[in-house]
Design a protein around this motif. Structure first.
Motif, PDB file in Angstrom:
ATOM      1  N   VAL A  60       0.873  -1.170   0.000  1.00  0.00           N
ATOM      2  CA  VAL A  60       0.000   0.000   0.000  1.00  0.00           C
ATOM      3  C   VAL A  60       0.911   1.220   0.000  1.00  0.00           C
ATOM      4  O   VAL A  60       1.735   1.399   0.893  1.00  0.00           O
ATOM      5  CB  VAL A  60      -0.940   0.020   1.220  1.00  0.00           C
ATOM      6  CG1 VAL A  60      -1.675   1.350   1.308  1.00  0.00           C
ATOM      7  CG2 VAL A  60      -1.936  -1.127   1.139  1.00  0.00           C
ATOM      8  N   ILE A 109      -1.083  -0.937  -4.328  1.00  0.00           N
ATOM      9  CA  ILE A 109      -2.346  -0.219  -4.210  1.00  0.00           C
ATOM     10  C   ILE A 109      -2.031   1.157  -3.646  1.00  0.00           C
ATOM     11  O   ILE A 109      -1.511   1.277  -2.533  1.00  0.00           O
ATOM     12  CB  ILE A 109      -3.348  -0.963  -3.304  1.00  0.00           C
ATOM     13  CG1 ILE A 109      -3.724  -2.317  -3.918  1.00  0.00           C
ATOM     14  CG2 ILE A 109      -4.618  -0.137  -3.119  1.00  0.00           C
ATOM     15  CD1 ILE A 109      -2.797  -3.452  -3.580  1.00  0.00           C
ATOM     16  N   ALA A 111      -2.985   4.608  -2.010  1.00  0.00           N
ATOM     17  CA  ALA A 111      -4.011   5.277  -1.203  1.00  0.00           C
ATOM     18  C   ALA A 111      -3.812   6.777  -1.376  1.00  0.00           C
ATOM     19  O   ALA A 111      -2.885   7.364  -0.812  1.00  0.00           O
ATOM     20  CB  ALA A 111      -3.892   4.873   0.257  1.00  0.00           C
ATOM     21  N   SER A 196      -9.017   6.585   2.357  1.00  0.00           N
ATOM     22  CA  SER A 196      -8.514   5.815   1.219  1.00  0.00           C
ATOM     23  C   SER A 196      -7.519   4.765   1.688  1.00  0.00           C
ATOM     24  O   SER A 196      -7.418   3.687   1.092  1.00  0.00           O
ATOM     25  CB  SER A 196      -7.862   6.744   0.198  1.00  0.00           C
ATOM     26  OG  SER A 196      -6.772   7.457   0.763  1.00  0.00           O
ATOM     27  N   ALA A 200      -7.670   0.885   0.790  1.00  0.00           N
ATOM     28  CA  ALA A 200      -6.505   0.319   0.114  1.00  0.00           C
ATOM     29  C   ALA A 200      -5.957  -0.878   0.881  1.00  0.00           C
ATOM     30  O   ALA A 200      -5.533  -1.875   0.277  1.00  0.00           O
ATOM     31  CB  ALA A 200      -5.423   1.382  -0.051  1.00  0.00           C
TER      32      ALA A 200
END
Length: 269
Positions: A60, A109, A111, A196, A200
């Motif tokens: 992340v 991912i 965020a 977010s 995420a």
């Protein structure tokens, strides 16, 4: 490879380990709105060059403070007064970092929050999934700064939203926010009234449960295949599928499906 996942080995990045091979990687320059200087780019290269070998299952990517990333550290660039040759090689290191991200085979991912601007959008575009919140805004203000994109916007951002929308963003400094940004392809998820980062993390935890070889194919081969002609991509896809779809761990999962013990795909309730 242990040094790759050692938080103490980074100055501009903050690395936090979570269970299951999941890591949170935070660009940690909040006083600069997480603008990317040369040292931060080098740390990104080091981490993503060795992440898969170090057992990282998913990442992340986020920023410290209120913003994801405001792009190139313009103050550093102005003070350095670089020659064309020097700055070309700075840009090539950005490409090295972002290529390691996109093609490295570890799901990333992003965020997103606050500014995702200039090189910050180029950084976000190298992630495989992007999650934005209500504070997130996207822009490519290079035209107003008298400079040009150098970290892959002409490649990845134009691929996400189309060549002419990307040109419009650079020419005019146009800002995208909210659902419009998702509809254009700048992010795949938007979180309203929430974090977010939390969303995420949920996505990362889910994809980290996939088989590593399968994730490697998804997060590396798809990009490579899109760079090929249709005929070459069809052949290469068959080769990748031949390797991935016959791995022993995949047979175990297929057996569970055949025995009706695996979860089934269901529509959202």
């Amino acid at each position: 490879m242990d040094d790759v996942v050692n938080p103490a080995s980074y100055e501009n990045l903050e690395l936090t380990e979570r269970p299951g091979g999941l890591y949170i990687l935070t660009v940690n320059r909040p006083s600069k709105r997480n603008a990317l200087n040369v040292a931060t780019i080098e740390e990104l290269i080091r981490f993503f060059s060795g992440a898969r070998q170090a057992g990282v299952r998913a990442v992340v990517l986020t920023g410290a403070g209120d913003h994801f990333c405001a792009g190139l550290d313009l103050i550093e660039h102005w003070k350095a007064d670089r020659s064309p040759d020097d700055f070309m090689h700075v840009c090539l290191r950005w490409h090295e970092a972002f290529n390691k991200m996109e093609y490295g085979g570890v799901p990333i991912i992003a965020a997103l929050k606050g500014a995702v601007v200039g090189g910050g959008l180029e950084l976000a575009s190298a992630a495989h999934i992007r999650v934005m919140d209500e504070t997130t805004y996207f822009a490519l203000p290079e035209g107003q700064r008298g400079i040009f994109t150098g970290g892959g916007a002409t490649i990845r951002v134009s691929d996400m939203i189309g060549k002419y929308r990307m040109i419009d963003m650079v020419l005019t400094g146009r800002v995208y926010q909210g659902q419009e940004a998702v509809d254009l392809g700048l992010a795949q998820y938007i979180v309203e009234g929430g974090s977010s980062l939390e969303t995420a993390m949920e996505i990362a935890e889910k994809v980290a449960q996939n088989l590593p070889l399968t994730n490697f194919a998804i997060c590396s081969a798809v990009s490579h295949l899109n760079n090929m002609s249709n005929l070459d991509a069809a052949f290469a896809e068959a080769v990748v599928a031949g390797v991935v779809n016959t791995q022993p761990a995949a047979r175990e999962r297929l057996e569970a499906f055949a025995n009706k013990t695996a979860s089934r795909v269901r529509p959202n309730s």
